[in-house]
Design a protein around this motif. Structure first.
Motif, short mmCIF file in Angstrom:
data_model
loop_
_atom_site.label_atom_id
_atom_site.label_comp_id
_atom_site.label_asym_id
_atom_site.label_seq_id
_atom_site.Cartn_x
_atom_site.Cartn_y
_atom_site.Cartn_z
N LYS A 100 0.81 -1.22 0.00
CA LYS A 100 0.00 0.00 0.00
C LYS A 100 0.84 1.28 0.00
N ILE A 101 2.14 1.15 0.29
CA ILE A 101 2.99 2.35 0.18
C ILE A 101 3.76 2.38 -1.15
N GLY A 102 3.44 1.43 -2.04
CA GLY A 102 3.93 1.51 -3.42
C GLY A 102 5.35 1.03 -3.65
N LEU A 103 5.90 0.20 -2.76
CA LEU A 103 7.30 -0.23 -2.94
C LEU A 103 7.53 -0.82 -4.33
N GLY A 104 8.60 -0.40 -4.98
CA GLY A 104 8.99 -0.97 -6.27
C GLY A 104 8.31 -0.34 -7.47
N MET A 105 7.33 0.55 -7.25
CA MET A 105 6.66 1.20 -8.38
C MET A 105 7.54 2.32 -8.95
N THR A 106 7.21 2.73 -10.17
CA THR A 106 7.81 3.96 -10.68
C THR A 106 6.99 5.12 -10.12
N LEU A 107 7.51 6.34 -10.25
CA LEU A 107 6.79 7.49 -9.70
C LEU A 107 5.43 7.65 -10.38
N SER A 108 5.38 7.48 -11.71
CA SER A 108 4.08 7.66 -12.38
C SER A 108 3.11 6.55 -11.99
N GLN A 109 3.61 5.32 -11.85
CA GLN A 109 2.73 4.22 -11.38
C GLN A 109 2.18 4.54 -9.99
N GLU B 50 14.81 -0.77 -7.51
CA GLU B 50 16.00 -0.27 -8.19
C GLU B 50 16.10 1.24 -7.92
N PRO B 51 17.28 1.82 -8.08
CA PRO B 51 17.38 3.28 -7.92
C PRO B 51 16.37 3.96 -8.84
N GLY B 52 15.69 4.97 -8.33
CA GLY B 52 14.68 5.69 -9.12
C GLY B 52 13.27 5.18 -8.88
N GLN B 53 13.14 3.98 -8.31
CA GLN B 53 11.79 3.46 -8.00
C GLN B 53 11.39 3.88 -6.57
N ILE B 54 10.13 3.60 -6.26
CA ILE B 54 9.60 4.04 -4.96
C ILE B 54 10.12 3.15 -3.84
N LYS B 55 10.70 3.79 -2.81
CA LYS B 55 11.15 3.01 -1.63
C LYS B 55 10.26 3.27 -0.41
N GLY B 56 9.27 4.16 -0.58
CA GLY B 56 8.38 4.43 0.55
C GLY B 56 7.62 5.73 0.35
N VAL B 57 7.05 6.21 1.43
CA VAL B 57 6.27 7.45 1.35
C VAL B 57 6.60 8.35 2.54
N VAL C 270 -8.20 21.13 8.84
CA VAL C 270 -7.22 20.03 8.83
C VAL C 270 -6.77 19.82 7.39
N GLU C 271 -5.48 19.59 7.21
CA GLU C 271 -4.95 19.29 5.86
C GLU C 271 -4.16 17.99 5.94
N GLU C 272 -4.10 17.26 4.83
CA GLU C 272 -3.24 16.07 4.81
C GLU C 272 -2.72 15.83 3.40
N GLY C 273 -1.62 15.10 3.29
CA GLY C 273 -1.07 14.78 1.96
C GLY C 273 0.06 13.78 2.10
N GLN C 274 0.44 13.17 0.97
CA GLN C 274 1.60 12.29 1.01
C GLN C 274 2.32 12.25 -0.33
N GLU C 275 3.64 12.07 -0.25
CA GLU C 275 4.48 12.05 -1.44
C GLU C 275 5.40 10.82 -1.40
N ALA C 276 5.84 10.43 -2.61
CA ALA C 276 6.70 9.25 -2.72
C ALA C 276 8.13 9.56 -2.30
N LEU C 277 8.81 8.55 -1.77
CA LEU C 277 10.26 8.65 -1.52
C LEU C 277 10.95 7.75 -2.55
N ILE C 278 11.92 8.31 -3.23
CA ILE C 278 12.56 7.59 -4.34
C ILE C 278 13.85 6.91 -3.86
N ALA C 279 14.02 5.65 -4.28
CA ALA C 279 15.23 4.90 -3.89
C ALA C 279 16.47 5.51 -4.55
N GLU C 280 17.50 5.77 -3.74
CA GLU C 280 18.75 6.32 -4.26
C GLU C 280 19.74 5.19 -4.54
N LYS C 281 19.40 3.99 -4.07
CA LYS C 281 20.23 2.80 -4.31
C LYS C 281 19.29 1.59 -4.36
#
Ligand SMILES: NC(=O)c1ccc[n+]([C@@H]2O[C@H](COP(=O)([O-])OP(=O)(O)OC[C@H]3O[C@@H](n4cnc5c(N)ncnc54)[C@H](OP(=O)(O)O)[C@@H]3O)[C@@H](O)[C@H]2O)c1
Length: 333
Positions: free
Chosen positions: A176-185, A240-247, A219-230
């Motif tokens: 549910k946090i998108g591990l391994g996806m690309t940013l657009s996915q 892989e580097p450039g894919q989603i490693k978390g949020v 109240v406000e809320e939001g979330q953004e992807a964290l990109i794998a650097e390695k």
């Protein structure tokens, strides 16, 4: 008298709840799930006990609830109350109290005010209690800072930061946090609701504000992807580097345009495990932990609250009804 429990949802969280319930001597009298991999199997086998319990996991909730007559239903099938409320209604109709890990049920008036009123009335008419709880919402971003705030003579702002290593968490969490996806996915899956990342920032903020007696304007809320650097690898996903490693997700509560509550969750492969609560005011307090084990902690919260829910007033309640912090009402400057 031993409390009769039905497990509604035998996913990873329902399995942990079952184990803790059994350890605490509850009489687990039924189990409901729709996953074809689980339906028809013995509950003991599904939760990996290595022995049978004589309780089959069944898909027909009405039948299980009618036959087993539980005192309480421990529910963990989904995050959005507008999707899971028919399941909760079945339990109510059967005369059972309900504790659910459904995040949006922890403060249902935020997203679903009409539904909350409907379900509240239905529960009152049946003389049963419904509570949404867990570790978050239910502890880290709400109950914990509420407790810590009691030692301040003046409170200006609460900031809670939770960081967790997603590689230690269950498959459904990592998914549910998108591990391994690309940013657009990731962005497409999040916007289509195929993944949710964390649900419940606003609910935690409103729960916290209500426990300590604050009236928020917004109240406000939001979330953004964290990109794998390695390269990262968990039990379930490769990144892989450039894919989603978390949020990184966040929520804020405002009074008069001023941010008075800020909660932030950083969940990624390789993230440090810790929680930090910063209370600005008089005096300034910073509290830090080495991290709450989210999944077992959720099961513990559910089971530890069960006796309180069994003796609570009928209707839709929140943690605010169970933990009395009225002495913690503080004036924000
Ligand atoms: N508040 C908190 O702190 C907290 C903490 C942890 C988890 N949660 C939430 O608790 C929920 C459960 O977590 P999980 O990781 O165990 O989720 P999960 O892996 O999705 O497991 C849920 C189980 O419920 C089943 N299910 C779905 N719809 C059902 C229905 N209508 N009737 C009966 N069973 C149904 C699922 O079957 P299928 O797989 O076939 O759909 C699955 O077996 C999630 O929404 C999660 O976000 C909240």
């Amino acid at each position: 008298m031993v409390t009769r429990v039905v497990i509604y949802g035998v996913g990873p969280i329902g399995q942990l709840i079952t184990r803790v319930a059994l350890d605490r001597g509850y009489d687990v009298v039924g189990a409901i799930d729709i996953d074809p991999q689980k339906v028809g199997k013995d509950l003991g086998e599904v939760i990996g006990m290595g022995k049978t319990l004589g309780i089959k996991v069944e898909g027909d909730a009405d039948k299980v609830l009618k036959d087993s007559k539980p005192d309480i239903v421990l529910h963990s099938t989904g995050s959005f109350f507008d999707r899971v409320y028919p399941q909760v209604m079945k339990a109510v109709k059967a005369g059972a109290d309900v504790i659910s890990t459904c995040e949006t049920l922890s403060w249902p008036w935020y997203r679903y005010p009409d539904l909350a009123e409907l379900v509240d009335n239905y529960a009152k008419n049946h003389g049963v209690t419904i509570l949404g709880a867990g570790v978050n919402p239910g502890f880290v971003f709400d109950a914990l800072p509420a407790v810590l705030s009691v030692t301040l003579t003046r409170l200006d702002k609460i900031t809670v930061t939770r960081s967790l290593d997603a590689s230690k968490r269950r498959y459904s969490f990592q998914k549910k946090i998108g591990l391994g996806m690309t940013l657009s996915q990731f962005n497409e899956a999040l916007s289509r609701g195929e993944i949710t990342a964390h649900v419940g920032f606003a609910e935690s903020i409103l729960l916290l504000a209500n426990i300590i007696g604050l009236k928020l304007d917004r109240v406000e809320e939001g979330q953004e992807a964290l990109i794998a650097e390695k390269r990262y690898e968990t039990q379930y996903f490769k990144m892989e580097p450039g894919q989603i490693k978390g949020v990184i997700g966040h929520g804020s509560g405002f009074i008069g345009g001023k941010e008075v509550i800020r909660v932030e969750l950083r969940a990624c492969a390789g993230c440090e495990d810790f929680e930090e609560v910063r209370l600005e005011g008089e005096p300034l307090i910073t509290w830090r932990s080495t991290g709450t084990a989210g999944d077992p902690a959720t099961a513990a919260v559910i089971i530890n609250l069960a006796p309180r829910v069994l003796s609570a007033r009928p209707g839709l309640i929140t943690l605010k009804d169970l933990i009395n912090y009225s002495y913690a009402v503080l004036a924000l400057k």
